[in-house]
Design a protein around this motif. Structure first.
Motif, PDB file in Angstrom:
ATOM      1  N   VAL A   1      31.819  21.532-134.996  1.00  0.00           N
ATOM      2  CA  VAL A   1      32.816  20.685-135.639  1.00  0.00           C
ATOM      3  C   VAL A   1      32.863  21.007-137.122  1.00  0.00           C
ATOM      4  N   THR A   2      33.292  22.188-137.463  1.00  0.00           N
ATOM      5  CA  THR A   2      33.501  22.586-138.846  1.00  0.00           C
ATOM      6  C   THR A   2      34.828  23.293-138.928  1.00  0.00           C
ATOM      7  N   GLU A   3      35.717  22.805-139.770  1.00  0.00           N
ATOM      8  CA  GLU A   3      37.037  23.395-139.884  1.00  0.00           C
ATOM      9  C   GLU A   3      36.946  24.726-140.605  1.00  0.00           C
ATOM     10  N   GLY A   4      37.813  25.638-140.275  1.00  0.00           N
ATOM     11  CA  GLY A   4      37.845  26.928-140.957  1.00  0.00           C
ATOM     12  C   GLY A   4      39.174  27.608-140.741  1.00  0.00           C
ATOM     13  N   PRO A   5      39.468  28.636-141.516  1.00  0.00           N
ATOM     14  CA  PRO A   5      40.717  29.367-141.348  1.00  0.00           C
ATOM     15  C   PRO A   5      40.727  30.127-140.031  1.00  0.00           C
ATOM     16  N   SER A   6      41.902  30.367-139.510  1.00  0.00           N
ATOM     17  CA  SER A   6      42.038  31.044-138.225  1.00  0.00           C
ATOM     18  C   SER A   6      42.932  32.259-138.388  1.00  0.00           C
ATOM     19  N   ASP A   7      42.985  33.036-137.335  1.00  0.00           N
ATOM     20  CA  ASP A   7      43.835  34.223-137.334  1.00  0.00           C
ATOM     21  C   ASP A   7      45.271  33.890-136.997  1.00  0.00           C
ATOM     22  N   THR A   8      45.542  32.689-136.557  1.00  0.00           N
ATOM     23  CA  THR A   8      46.902  32.296-136.222  1.00  0.00           C
ATOM     24  C   THR A   8      47.620  31.843-137.465  1.00  0.00           C
ATOM     25  N   ALA A   9      48.884  31.454-137.295  1.00  0.00           N
ATOM     26  CA  ALA A   9      49.703  31.038-138.432  1.00  0.00           C
ATOM     27  C   ALA A   9      49.125  29.779-139.067  1.00  0.00           C
ATOM     28  N   GLU A  10      49.147  29.755-140.387  1.00  0.00           N
ATOM     29  CA  GLU A  10      48.599  28.628-141.126  1.00  0.00           C
ATOM     30  C   GLU A  10      49.500  27.408-140.963  1.00  0.00           C
ATOM     31  N   PRO A  11      48.966  26.226-140.687  1.00  0.00           N
ATOM     32  CA  PRO A  11      49.799  25.040-140.522  1.00  0.00           C
ATOM     33  C   PRO A  11      50.407  24.602-141.843  1.00  0.00           C
ATOM     34  N   TYR A  12      51.410  23.763-141.713  1.00  0.00           N
ATOM     35  CA  TYR A  12      52.097  23.277-142.904  1.00  0.00           C
ATOM     36  C   TYR A  12      51.170  22.401-143.752  1.00  0.00           C
ATOM     37  N   VAL A  13      51.091  22.692-145.048  1.00  0.00           N
ATOM     38  CA  VAL A  13      50.248  21.949-145.977  1.00  0.00           C
ATOM     39  C   VAL A  13      51.144  21.083-146.843  1.00  0.00           C
ATOM     40  N   PRO A  14      51.038  19.767-146.788  1.00  0.00           N
ATOM     41  CA  PRO A  14      51.903  18.906-147.605  1.00  0.00           C
ATOM     42  C   PRO A  14      51.619  19.110-149.087  1.00  0.00           C
TER      43      PRO A  14
ATOM     44  N   ASP B   1      45.598   1.752-146.383  1.00  0.00           N
ATOM     45  CA  ASP B   1      45.134   2.072-147.736  1.00  0.00           C
ATOM     46  C   ASP B   1      44.044   3.136-147.703  1.00  0.00           C
ATOM     47  N   LEU B   2      43.143   3.049-146.726  1.00  0.00           N
ATOM     48  CA  LEU B   2      42.075   4.044-146.622  1.00  0.00           C
ATOM     49  C   LEU B   2      42.634   5.425-146.306  1.00  0.00           C
ATOM     50  N   ILE B   3      43.607   5.488-145.400  1.00  0.00           N
ATOM     51  CA  ILE B   3      44.206   6.780-145.059  1.00  0.00           C
ATOM     52  C   ILE B   3      44.997   7.330-146.239  1.00  0.00           C
ATOM     53  N   ALA B   4      45.674   6.449-146.982  1.00  0.00           N
ATOM     54  CA  ALA B   4      46.402   6.901-148.165  1.00  0.00           C
ATOM     55  C   ALA B   4      45.449   7.480-149.211  1.00  0.00           C
ATOM     56  N   ASP B   5      44.288   6.854-149.356  1.00  0.00           N
ATOM     57  CA  ASP B   5      43.279   7.381-150.281  1.00  0.00           C
ATOM     58  C   ASP B   5      42.753   8.726-149.786  1.00  0.00           C
ATOM     59  N   PHE B   6      42.545   8.837-148.482  1.00  0.00           N
ATOM     60  CA  PHE B   6      42.078  10.098-147.901  1.00  0.00           C
ATOM     61  C   PHE B   6      43.094  11.211-148.126  1.00  0.00           C
ATOM     62  N   ALA B   7      44.384  10.902-147.990  1.00  0.00           N
ATOM     63  CA  ALA B   7      45.424  11.913-148.166  1.00  0.00           C
ATOM     64  C   ALA B   7      45.616  12.282-149.626  1.00  0.00           C
ATOM     65  N   ALA B   8      45.365  11.340-150.547  1.00  0.00           N
ATOM     66  CA  ALA B   8      45.627  11.585-151.963  1.00  0.00           C
ATOM     67  C   ALA B   8      44.490  12.314-152.666  1.00  0.00           C
ATOM     68  N   ARG B   9      43.333  12.404-152.038  1.00  0.00           N
ATOM     69  CA  ARG B   9      42.192  13.020-152.717  1.00  0.00           C
ATOM     70  C   ARG B   9      42.349  14.525-152.874  1.00  0.00           C
ATOM     71  N   LYS B  10      43.016  15.172-151.929  1.00  0.00           N
ATOM     72  CA  LYS B  10      43.199  16.618-152.001  1.00  0.00           C
ATOM     73  C   LYS B  10      44.323  17.017-151.055  1.00  0.00           C
ATOM     74  N   CYS B  11      44.718  18.264-151.116  1.00  0.00           N
ATOM     75  CA  CYS B  11      45.737  18.764-150.191  1.00  0.00           C
ATOM     76  C   CYS B  11      45.124  18.889-148.799  1.00  0.00           C
ATOM     77  N   ARG B  12      45.761  18.272-147.832  1.00  0.00           N
ATOM     78  CA  ARG B  12      45.264  18.300-146.456  1.00  0.00           C
ATOM     79  C   ARG B  12      46.019  19.335-145.643  1.00  0.00           C
ATOM     80  N   ARG B  13      45.381  19.796-144.592  1.00  0.00           N
ATOM     81  CA  ARG B  13      45.983  20.816-143.726  1.00  0.00           C
ATOM     82  C   ARG B  13      46.957  20.217-142.725  1.00  0.00           C
ATOM     83  N   VAL B  14      46.982  18.893-142.642  1.00  0.00           N
ATOM     84  CA  VAL B  14      47.858  18.223-141.679  1.00  0.00           C
ATOM     85  C   VAL B  14      48.656  17.166-142.421  1.00  0.00           C
ATOM     86  N   PRO B  15      49.824  16.788-141.921  1.00  0.00           N
ATOM     87  CA  PRO B  15      50.620  15.748-142.580  1.00  0.00           C
ATOM     88  C   PRO B  15      50.010  14.367-142.351  1.00  0.00           C
ATOM     89  N   LEU B  16      49.881  13.599-143.430  1.00  0.00           N
ATOM     90  CA  LEU B  16      49.351  12.244-143.369  1.00  0.00           C
ATOM     91  C   LEU B  16      50.280  11.258-144.084  1.00  0.00           C
TER      92      LEU B  16
END
Length: 829
Positions: free
Chosen positions: A88-101, A814-829
């Motif tokens: 359970v560790t995220e990492g880059p893949s060989d497939t197309a990069e997902p949309y980054v908000p 509010d917690l999810i908004a704080d999680f999304a605002a801390r850095k650029c996420r790899r998924v839309p939040l």
């Protein structure tokens, strides 16, 4: 005349080659949207024209480009033949990069904003900083103010400037609409406007420009279309919104697991970071259990197994981030309540943890007004202190308050234990903080002080010291071997307890176990004497059995049980987090009265009770007097005291009177500081004196309180006005406390009628009486930082403790908004 040149120059050839390369690069991958992805590739949803510009990185770029989330610790590829689940560790893949908000801060937006990013930014709306954010000052000493987000019309009405967005990154303001839609290069769209001296003129000039008006119309039109579902790429937006909802539901479940584990002081991680392994920790086990019954989590884990998703937010970095987000939101809620209450007091205490680090617990005491006035003590976290000197501890506390945005000038009280580094009059913490804020009065811990009173009394007589020594010997004898302890448990219902100077109720528990089970303890000793083979243990059991069955020991048990019962009742009440100073002083006075009464007739009653116990145990009720060794005395003008021939009378003088008198004297001396603070508050902590008090005395009390609450010519209350308000009060009950009076004013809405009294009562109730809340927080420390978890970081330790100790209702949005605002996420939040 020179002939005309027909061949192109080298510069022209290079220019045309560059144009061809740019055209070829812009058309690269344009046919991919008409092709189906292969089996090994990640399936991408159809997007708008922005997908053509935002191309996935090549394999070489993927290896070096940083991931938007910092939880990319490993990248492990599993073959088809492997049965183990990927770690359970995220990492880059060989497939197309997902949309980054895109980020929330406009200073971090790209110079050329893509269509997808523009739609996402408009959907989220302008970025708003938190209400407790401290805007930094520029070189001229000026800073941004929230009043700049409003325009005042000639008739006095205010119009909200929704387009004004503040950037914490650049400490500047941007125009939201022009940043998205304008092609002009101005300060409000490039680097931001930070000239705070001329900001009003610049904003007024900008909002009247034609370009700004056109950009505002485009912004509002796009926002309306998105809300009504009338956008051109509505199908892609629908898929994006469904993906966003899916991730928000996943995060809600992960936050729930975090709260559940942290509130029960359980560990998160195991020795493995893989799903569906036996030692992968409680967090992943909870995720697996939830996936068994929850379709959202089941679908999420299925994507991880199939490697169709390389972002899952289950790594230990994300776990730490979730803990930090929940604890930060809890602290923000507490800080908001402190700001509403305004006045507060601090409570500090230190203890070493299992890794031999000195942990200081910080507690804040305030008066809350939700439905009824209530006294609350909130835990703010642990601080690792390297030095326990008064200078270092005071600096650490002030830095913690500054970090949380709590102004120290509103502090009105401080409470610590009786350590020299805390309560020292020259270099202690209380002295150093009083120099910075004279209104922060120091009150020693009442529970610690009461424990010291008992310790002083126990050391005042040889019989008292010897009695507790025998109690400890009894415990050590039976606990020294399992065979002896099993013999003890056969005879008694309440096992023997050890006692300690630092544990407040240990003396009473050890005395009660022997006082109420003297016969059973003696029988256990006699049986143990016959059962053990060790000759030393036999002799010890025989000696202890004889001592327990002595008349002297029974009298001491009765006396100490009565004394400790009187003081323990008060000690229990003093440990309450809502204890008030006026109530505490009354409890101390009542203890003095009870001890004085017991001093008059307590020994005779103890002897009578002891005789009844001895008759039931068939024990002689005579004291065996030891022969007194006579020594030669040199000449002195003072005659020697006549020896007491009566053993019972001698026990009364050398034991009972010494113990009770020492307790009374210690009560008077050790609670002197608390009485002095009470005198400074005057009638606010004793309304029973108001009815019979003259106007001059009342004026003196009110002026004394005003003087106490004045610093640098700034006073909290007006003494003469408060005197008149107290005179105008209705008839009061003699037992009216400060909290009762504050509740009366609150329930009847009399704050504006008695404003000075309202402020004074709030300040009086913030005064702490005990540091028991800090002591209780150390119980959580021992549950969180155990031997197996001794390497936990300080930030994680403090965050887990805040979640476990402070129970606050938090909003998942509010917690999810704080999680999304801390850095650029790899998924839309």
């Amino acid at each position: 005349m020179a002939s005309k040149r027909h061949q192109e120059s080298g510069a022209e050839k290079r220019k045309k080659k560059k144009q061809r390369d740019d055209t070829r690069a812009s058309l690269a991958g344009s046919m991919l949207k008409y092709m189906q992805p292969t089996q090994g590739q990640e399936e991408q949803p159809s997007t708008s024209s922005c997908t053509q510009e935002h191309q996935p990185p090549t394999s070489s770029d993927s290896a070096t480009a940083p991931s938007p989330d910092t939880d990319t610790s490993l990248h492990t590829t599993a073959s088809a033949s492997q049965s183990r689940v990927s770690p359970v560790t995220e990492g880059p893949s060989d497939t197309a990069e997902p949309y980054v908000p895109p980020p929330n801060d406009p200073a971090l937006w790209s110079a050329h904003i893509l269509d997808a990013d523009r739609v996402e930014i408009v959907r989220r709306g302008p970025f708003k900083v938190s209400s407790d954010f401290n805007f930094p000052k520029g070189p001229d000493g000026r800073a941004f103010h929230t009043s700049l987000q409003f325009k005042v019309l000639p008739n006095g009405e205010k119009v909200h400037r929704s387009w004004v967005v503040y950037s914490p990154q650049n400490n500047a303001v941007f125009c939201f609409a022009c940043k998205l839609f304008s092609t002009k290069d101005i300060k409000l769209t490039a680097e931001g406007h930070s000239d705070w001296s001329n900001i009003n003129t610049s904003l007024r000039g900008h909002e009247c420009s034609q370009d700004h008006t056109q950009c505002m119309l485009k912004w509002r039109e796009l926002d309306t279309r998105l809300k009504k579902g009338m956008a051109i790429d509505q199908q892609e937006l629908t898929l994006l919104e469904a993906e966003r909802k899916r991730w928000r539901e996943i995060l809600k479940r992960l936050l729930s697991i975090t709260l559940s584990l942290a509130s029960r002081n359980l560990s998160f991680r195991g020795s493995s970071d893989r799903l569906y392994e036996s030692d992968n920790g409680n967090f992943l086990k909870e995720v697996e259990l939830m996936a068994t019954y929850d379709p959202v989590m089941e679908n999420h884990l299925a994507r991880i197994k199939d490697e169709s998703s390389h972002t899952h937010y289950l790594s230990h970095e994300i776990q730490n981030e979730l803990i930090q987000i929940v604890s930060s939101e809890t602290l923000r809620t507490i800080v908001r309540q402190i700001h509403l209450a305004k006045y507060f007091s601090i409570i500090l205490d230190c203890t070493p943890d299992v890794s031999h680090k000195e942990q200081m617990s910080v507690i804040v005491r305030i008066v809350c007004f939700q439905l009824q006035p209530d006294i609350k003590e909130y835990f703010l976290g642990y601080i690792d202190v390297e030095k326990t000197t008064g200078l270092n501890l005071s600096n650490v506390v002030l830095e913690k308050l500054k970090e949380l945005g709590i102004p120290f000038e509103n502090c009105r009280g401080q409470a610590y234990d009786n350590g020299a580094n805390m309560r020292g009059k020259k270099q202690g913490v209380q002295t150093r903080l009083l120099q910075l804020n004279p209104r922060a009065l120091f009150v020693p811990c009442g529970a610690h002080t009461m424990n010291l009173v008992i310790a002083d009394a126990a050391k005042s007589s040889q019989d008292a010291t010897g009695y507790f020594g025998y109690l400890q010997k009894l415990f050590n004898f039976f606990s020294g071997a399992t065979q002896r302890w099993s013999i003890l448990t056969k005879h008694v219902k309440l096992t023997l307890k050890s006692w300690s100077d630092v544990r407040w109720e240990s003396r009473l528990q050890s005395v009660t176990a022997v006082r109420n089970q003297t016969k059973e303890v003696r029988d256990a000793l006699l049986e143990a004497r016959e059962a053990v083979n060790d000759p030393v243990a036999k002799v010890e059991a025989q000696a202890l059995a004889e001592e327990v069955a002595s008349f002297r020991f029974v009298i001491c048990s009765v006396v100490w049980c009565e004394l400790l019962t009187i003081t323990n009742q008060v000690n229990k009440l003093l440990q309450s987090s809502s204890m008030q100073l006026d109530v505490a002083v009354r409890l101390i006075d009542s203890t003095k009265i009870n001890l004085s009464k017991y001093r008059q007739s307590g020994f005779d009653e103890a002897v009578s009770t002891a005789k009844e116990l001895c008759e039931a145990l068939n024990i002689e009720t005579e004291l065996k007097e030891k022969r007194v060794r006579s020594t030669k005395r040199h000449f002195a003008y003072e005659a020697a005291d006549e020896p007491l021939n009566d053993a019972l009378k001698k026990l009364e003088v050398t034991f009972f009177n010494c113990v009770v008198d020492s307790a009374l004297m210690s009560l008077q001396e050790r609670f002197e500081t608390m009485n002095q603070v009470k005198e400074k508050y005057g009638v606010l902590l004793d309304f029973s004196k108001v009815n019979g008090m003259s106007k001059e005395d009342l004026k003196r009390h009110c002026n004394e309180f005003q003087k106490t609450m004045t610093d640098k010519e700034l006073a909290d209350v007006d003494g003469p006005e408060m005197m008149q308000e107290i005179i105008n009060l209705p008839q009061l009950s003699p037992q009216t406390s400060a909290l009762d009076m504050l509740t009366f004013l609150h329930n009847n809405g009399l704050q504006e009628v008695y404003p000075n009294l309202w402020i004074a009562l709030r300040i009086a109730l913030t005064l702490p009486v005990t540091v028991a809340s800090a002591e209780r927080s150390f119980s959580k420390l021992k549950l969180i930082k155990t031997y197996m978890r001794s390497s936990v970081g300080q930030e994680r330790l403090s965050g887990l403790a805040v979640i476990s100790i402070v129970a606050q209702k938090l909003s998942y949005d509010d917690l999810i908004a704080d999680f999304a605002a801390r850095k650029c996420r790899r998924v839309p939040l």
